[in-house]
Scaffold this motif. Structure first.
Motif, PDB file in Angstrom:
ATOM      1  N   UNK B  98       0.820  -1.214   0.000  1.00 38.67           N
ATOM      2  CA  UNK B  98       0.000   0.000   0.000  1.00 38.67           C
ATOM      3  C   UNK B  98       0.851   1.261   0.000  1.00 38.67           C
ATOM      4  N   UNK B  99       1.912   1.240   0.787  1.00 41.15           N
ATOM      5  CA  UNK B  99       2.740   2.447   0.842  1.00 41.15           C
ATOM      6  C   UNK B  99       3.542   2.627  -0.435  1.00 41.15           C
ATOM      7  N   UNK B 100       4.095   1.528  -0.969  1.00 41.11           N
ATOM      8  CA  UNK B 100       4.898   1.667  -2.188  1.00 41.11           C
ATOM      9  C   UNK B 100       4.041   2.160  -3.348  1.00 41.11           C
ATOM     10  N   UNK B 101       2.946   1.445  -3.616  1.00 40.09           N
ATOM     11  CA  UNK B 101       2.128   1.825  -4.774  1.00 40.09           C
ATOM     12  C   UNK B 101       1.312   3.094  -4.494  1.00 40.09           C
ATOM     13  N   UNK B 102       0.833   3.216  -3.272  1.00 35.63           N
ATOM     14  CA  UNK B 102       0.030   4.391  -2.926  1.00 35.63           C
ATOM     15  C   UNK B 102       0.828   5.680  -3.056  1.00 35.63           C
ATOM     16  N   UNK B 103       2.128   5.594  -2.733  1.00 36.71           N
ATOM     17  CA  UNK B 103       2.966   6.798  -2.756  1.00 36.71           C
ATOM     18  C   UNK B 103       3.650   7.003  -4.101  1.00 36.71           C
ATOM     19  N   UNK B 104       3.485   6.050  -5.027  1.00 40.41           N
ATOM     20  CA  UNK B 104       4.203   6.132  -6.311  1.00 40.41           C
ATOM     21  C   UNK B 104       3.660   7.284  -7.151  1.00 40.41           C
ATOM     22  N   UNK B 105       4.447   8.338  -7.295  1.00 40.99           N
ATOM     23  CA  UNK B 105       4.005   9.459  -8.117  1.00 40.99           C
ATOM     24  C   UNK B 105       4.168   9.100  -9.593  1.00 40.99           C
ATOM     25  N   UNK B 106       3.504   9.872 -10.441  1.00 39.43           N
ATOM     26  CA  UNK B 106       3.652   9.628 -11.867  1.00 39.43           C
ATOM     27  C   UNK B 106       5.117   9.821 -12.277  1.00 39.43           C
TER      28      UNK B 106
END
Lengths: 212, 212
Positions: B98-106
């Motif tokens: 959740x943190x890795x993908x949730x925080x992944x900016x464009x």
């Protein structure tokens, strides 16, 4: 056959063949050196043409990328048409997947990655990529709706699961030398089978707490 | 605190901070213009440094890419360590996702695409990407093995399904402006839940003929 019409048709066929040859040359150059390190001169040389003659067909590298994306779309549409003519819709669906992914060379996957990458900075390429993605989604969703064997099959949800999977399979083919393409195609097929039979929603909608 | 040791430590902290600042600048440049259209001068300018001082930290664009990949690996390792310290292994697994993908900016996703693309032509970058992929696989497979609640859970097969899915989610974040990241993370979580509970093999191993 030296009638004016015959000559015109010959010229058109020659132009189309030359266009194909240029697109092949562009593919080779972009894969070898990337989009930005490839010059129009490299492209003309690879295609065995003078720069002047080359510009007659494509006036920019961007136009070449657009030509490559367009050719890929047309190739996909042709494959679908052929397979749908040969058999039922179900065979066509799995035939498309097996032939598309089975025939995907590393170079083609690298080119795809290069085009995606360039599309993040070039709106015209991004628009074409998005149009292509919309066509693909529509075809898959329509096909899923037609082939569903259970009311629990949700074509849109099934495609939402499969779209990143297929994107990731293409990217992995480019990135990882030992990527197991046959295994990946079998997984995609199995996910679709499960989706059509209504066995996926139970998995995808289950709240983490509900079954523990 | 003007002792020699204190001064040395201050200098080291300053160097580390400067290195971070350079990597941020490189990320911005590579995302904006791509790897090959970015010059060392662009990078020095973006970092607000003289070219000479810049070369003291990174001697090539390749070294910068290696630094960015390395930083991403260390960031991932740190996140895992923190989450494993805070809670159980299961919460850590889903927290990492959740943190890795949730925080992944464009921008981060675009940078990842750019690095994958460059890795297809640069063996040093490909090696680092592969080493990173091997670490990731090992961590996921070990975690799946530890958390499996059914003997039917096959950690390697589960990772083989999830690896292209996660790659495709990162690529889609870069490529598609409207990509539904929350939905994608929920799907990944659901696939893992199903895999740990042994509900996936029935889907993935079913031969297409066997259930029709």
């Amino acid at each position: 056959m030296a009638s004016p019409v015959g000559t015109l048709l010959d010229a058109r066929a020659g132009q189309a063949a030359r266009r194909e040859q240029i697109l092949d040359a562009a593919c080779a150059c972009f894969v070898r050196n990337g989009f930005h390190r490839t010059t129009m001169q490299d492209l003309a040389r690879e295609a065995g043409m003078t720069a002047g003659n080359f510009y007659h067909y494509f006036r920019s590298k961007e136009a070449l990328v657009m030509g490559l994306v367009q050719r890929e779309r047309e190739g996909g549409a042709l494959l679908v048409t052929q397979l749908q003519r040969e058999g039922d819709r179900r065979s066509a669906l799995f035939g498309v997947l097996e032939q598309y992914f089975g025939a995907l060379t590393r170079d083609e996957a690298v080119l795809r990655l290069e085009i995606w990458s360039e599309g993040t900075r070039n709106p015209a390429i991004a628009d074409l990529t998005e149009a292509s993605e919309t066509e693909t989604r529509t075809w898959f969703e329509d096909t899923f709706a037609a082939l569903a064997t259970s009311p629990a099959c949700d074509p849109a949800a099934l495609y939402a699961l499969l779209a990143p999977q297929m994107t990731g399979v293409v990217a992995s083919r480019a990135i990882l030398p030992d990527f197991d393409m046959a295994g990946a195609v079998a997984q995609i097929r199995a996910l679709i089978e499960a989706g059509l039979d209504g066995r996926l929603p139970a998995i995808l909608e289950a709240a983490p707490e509900s079954h523990r």
